[in-house]
Design an enzyme around this catalytic site. Structure first.
Site, PDB file in Angstrom:
ATOM      1  N   ASN A  17      -4.778   1.276   4.778  1.00 47.68           N
ATOM      2  CA  ASN A  17      -5.440   1.472   5.457  1.00 47.68           C
ATOM      3  C   ASN A  17      -6.806   0.995   5.419  1.00 47.68           C
ATOM      4  OD1 ASN A  17      -7.115   2.660   7.971  1.00 47.68           O
ATOM      5  ND2 ASN A  17      -5.451   4.335   7.829  1.00 47.68           N
TER       6      ASN A  17
ATOM      7  N   HIS B 117     -13.440  -0.265 -19.340  1.00 50.50           N
ATOM      8  CA  HIS B 117     -14.635  -0.896 -20.279  1.00 50.50           C
ATOM      9  C   HIS B 117     -14.364   0.329 -21.651  1.00 50.50           C
ATOM     10  CE1 HIS B 117     -16.076  -3.675 -17.462  1.00 50.50           C
ATOM     11  NE2 HIS B 117     -15.800  -2.616 -16.725  1.00 50.50           N
TER      12      HIS B 117
ATOM     13  N   GLY C 251      -6.248   9.437   1.608  1.00 50.88           N
ATOM     14  CA  GLY C 251      -7.554   8.714   1.552  1.00 50.88           C
ATOM     15  C   GLY C 251      -8.397   9.278   0.466  1.00 50.88           C
TER      16      GLY C 251
ATOM     17  N   ALA D 224      -5.373  13.578  -0.354  1.00 52.74           N
ATOM     18  CA  ALA D 224      -6.566  13.022  -0.200  1.00 52.74           C
ATOM     19  C   ALA D 224      -7.675  13.297  -1.217  1.00 52.74           C
ATOM     20  CB  ALA D 224      -7.143  13.251   0.983  1.00 52.74           C
TER      21      ALA D 224
END
Length: 185
Positions: A85, A115, A142, A160
């Protein structure tokens, strides 16, 4: 002496700013992503063929909604029946593999880049990459973030808003920040 790209590919600390070849590869991929994101959504076949220019390998059935971004493209490999999406970011300094039947919700990120925790080392511009692998039959809700070095097994649902900081075994539902298994299926 190893190049920065060779260091990157071995999972060692590297400095992108010190390697012109990698910097050009990133620039090329960002330009391709820009072009892809400006192809009309009704040009489905053109979009699919353009994705094949960006990604390392793909199945035949794939759909990635705009906007989509990645760093190198060639380090990302997707299987058959792949759907993403809107607003996906794949920082693919290391390999990112998606199996078959993977569905990804909006605003998701897959980050192989990391990092150093040591501030002096980090301030030298050094980074590293660890691969991400997503199995077959995976649904990612999502606003999910998957961090470097993670493996998500087969037949998994990630809820999500999750931040995946550890491997997720096959046949599970996982959710949360940090993401953890909440149910076997």
């Amino acid at each position: 002496m190893m190049t920065e790209k060779e260091k990157r590919d071995k999972g060692e600390l590297y400095n992108l700013a010190n390697d012109k070849e990698m910097a050009l590869e990133v620039r090329k991929c960002k330009l391709l992503c820009y072009e892809y994101n400006h192809i009309s959504p009704d040009k489905i076949e053109e979009r699919k063929e353009f994705l094949k220019k960006i990604l390392g390998s793909t199945g035949e059935n794939l759909q990635v909604e705009s906007n989509f971004y990645c760093d190198y493209g060639y380090n990302t490999h997707v299987g058959e029946n792949f759907y993403v999406n809107h607003n996906c970011v794949i920082l693919d300094v290391a390999k990112v593999e998606f199996g078959d039947n993977v569905f990804i919700g909006p605003n998701c990120g897959f980050y192989t880049a990391g990092h150093p925790l040591d501030v002096e080392t980090r301030n030298q511009g050094l980074e590293f990459g660890k691969p991400i692998k997503v199995g077959n039959n995976v649904w990612i809700g999502g606003n999910v973030v998957v961090l470097p070095g993670i493996t998500i097994g087969d037949n998994v649902t990630i809820g999500a808003g999750s931040v995946v900081t550890k491997d997720i075994p096959s046949n599970t539902v996982a959710h949360g920040n940090p993401c953890r298994v909440i149910k076997q299926i």
